[in-house]
Design a protein around this motif. Structure first.
Motif, mmCIF file in Angstrom:
data_model
loop_
_atom_site.group_PDB
_atom_site.id
_atom_site.type_symbol
_atom_site.label_atom_id
_atom_site.label_comp_id
_atom_site.label_asym_id
_atom_site.label_seq_id
_atom_site.Cartn_x
_atom_site.Cartn_y
_atom_site.Cartn_z
ATOM 1 N N GLN A 3 -3.381 -14.736 13.187
ATOM 2 C CA GLN A 3 -3.429 -12.829 13.194
ATOM 3 C C GLN A 3 -2.215 -12.056 12.980
ATOM 4 O O GLN A 3 -1.976 -12.372 14.132
ATOM 5 C CB GLN A 3 -4.684 -12.343 14.000
ATOM 6 N N LEU A 4 -2.059 -11.347 12.635
ATOM 7 C CA LEU A 4 -0.926 -10.639 12.382
ATOM 8 C C LEU A 4 -1.210 -8.822 13.075
ATOM 9 O O LEU A 4 -2.284 -8.783 12.658
ATOM 10 C CB LEU A 4 0.167 -10.136 11.248
ATOM 11 N N VAL A 5 -0.413 -8.438 14.016
ATOM 12 C CA VAL A 5 -0.467 -6.842 14.404
ATOM 13 C C VAL A 5 0.925 -6.161 14.293
ATOM 14 O O VAL A 5 1.081 -6.543 15.035
ATOM 15 C CB VAL A 5 -1.307 -7.484 15.789
ATOM 16 N N GLU A 6 0.219 -5.048 13.168
ATOM 17 C CA GLU A 6 0.767 -3.985 13.238
ATOM 18 C C GLU A 6 1.052 -3.017 14.214
ATOM 19 O O GLU A 6 -0.220 -2.375 15.147
ATOM 20 C CB GLU A 6 1.037 -3.600 11.903
ATOM 21 N N SER A 7 1.960 -2.043 14.863
ATOM 22 C CA SER A 7 1.328 -0.688 15.408
ATOM 23 C C SER A 7 3.129 -0.075 15.302
ATOM 24 O O SER A 7 3.894 -0.834 14.079
ATOM 25 C CB SER A 7 1.759 -1.812 16.974
ATOM 26 N N GLY A 8 3.160 0.921 15.559
ATOM 27 C CA GLY A 8 4.312 1.869 15.702
ATOM 28 C C GLY A 8 3.863 3.038 14.547
ATOM 29 O O GLY A 8 5.068 3.727 13.873
ATOM 30 N N GLY A 9 3.169 2.908 13.709
ATOM 31 C CA GLY A 9 2.734 3.636 12.314
ATOM 32 C C GLY A 9 2.807 4.852 12.922
ATOM 33 O O GLY A 9 2.123 5.331 14.630
ATOM 34 N N GLY A 10 1.984 5.813 11.803
ATOM 35 C CA GLY A 10 2.067 7.418 12.432
ATOM 36 C C GLY A 10 2.416 8.326 11.502
ATOM 37 O O GLY A 10 2.411 8.335 10.430
ATOM 38 N N LEU A 11 2.475 9.502 11.935
ATOM 39 C CA LEU A 11 2.982 10.519 11.304
ATOM 40 C C LEU A 11 4.769 11.168 11.148
ATOM 41 O O LEU A 11 4.911 10.911 13.053
ATOM 42 C CB LEU A 11 2.333 11.783 11.440
ATOM 43 N N VAL A 12 5.497 10.886 10.480
ATOM 44 C CA VAL A 12 6.495 11.342 10.253
ATOM 45 C C VAL A 12 7.097 12.547 9.545
ATOM 46 O O VAL A 12 6.824 12.196 7.960
ATOM 47 C CB VAL A 12 7.183 10.179 10.586
ATOM 48 N N GLN A 13 7.612 13.209 10.250
ATOM 49 C CA GLN A 13 8.722 14.015 9.247
ATOM 50 C C GLN A 13 10.083 13.775 8.100
ATOM 51 O O GLN A 13 10.286 12.329 8.604
ATOM 52 C CB GLN A 13 9.876 14.963 9.746
ATOM 53 N N ALA A 14 9.577 14.173 6.603
ATOM 54 C CA ALA A 14 10.925 13.375 6.104
ATOM 55 C C ALA A 14 11.862 13.234 6.599
ATOM 56 O O ALA A 14 12.791 14.508 6.961
ATOM 57 C CB ALA A 14 10.796 14.041 4.652
ATOM 58 N N GLY A 15 12.848 12.244 6.406
ATOM 59 C CA GLY A 15 13.926 11.845 6.868
ATOM 60 C C GLY A 15 14.251 11.256 8.169
ATOM 61 O O GLY A 15 15.058 10.745 8.223
ATOM 62 N N GLY A 16 13.005 11.153 8.759
ATOM 63 C CA GLY A 16 13.072 10.500 9.867
ATOM 64 C C GLY A 16 13.186 9.145 10.036
ATOM 65 O O GLY A 16 12.701 8.736 8.801
#
Length: 125
Positions: A3-16
């Motif tokens: 099982q692989l578990v991703e994290s750290g996603g979300g909404l970010v502004q362009a360029g960031g």
């Protein structure tokens, strides 16, 4: 089953920047090539990046080369995707993948044995 578990996603502004960690089981992580795929709305799933089990080799899709960096920390059983200079076109569900015995680099989805659930990355303009 791995099982692989991703994290750290979300909404970010362009360029960031945004960093996605993916945690994997420790027993076999050190011998797996790891990678990332993504699927944007209305588009086919596409290869993003991969890293060899030792971390000595990396390979990137042309669309992200120079902007994204894949790395791994085998002691922590974690692979990372560091995304810089993000663009709205990078908006997608990102999948962490593992290849237990394939050739490197693996750029086809069918080459990977294990897949995470995916994590949403949304880049606003």
């Amino acid at each position: 089953q791995v099982q692989l578990v991703e994290s750290g996603g979300g909404l970010v502004q362009a360029g960031g920047p945004l960093r996605l960690p993916c945690a994997a089981p420790g027993r076999t992580f050190g011998r797996y090539a790891m990678g990332w795929f993504r699927q944007a709305p209305g588009k086919e799933r596409e290869f993003v990046a991969t890293i060899s089990w030792s971390g000595g080799s990396t390979y990137y899709a042309a669309s992200v080369k120079g902007r994204f960096t894949i790395s791994r920390d085998n002691a922590k059983n974690t692979v990372f995707l560091l995304m810089n200079s993000l663009e709205p076109e990078d908006t997608a569900v990102y999948y962490c993948v593992a290849d237990s015995d394939g050739r490197f680099p693996g750029v086809a989805a069918s080459e990977y044995d294990y897949w995470g659930q995916g994590i949403q990355v949304t880049v606003s303009s």
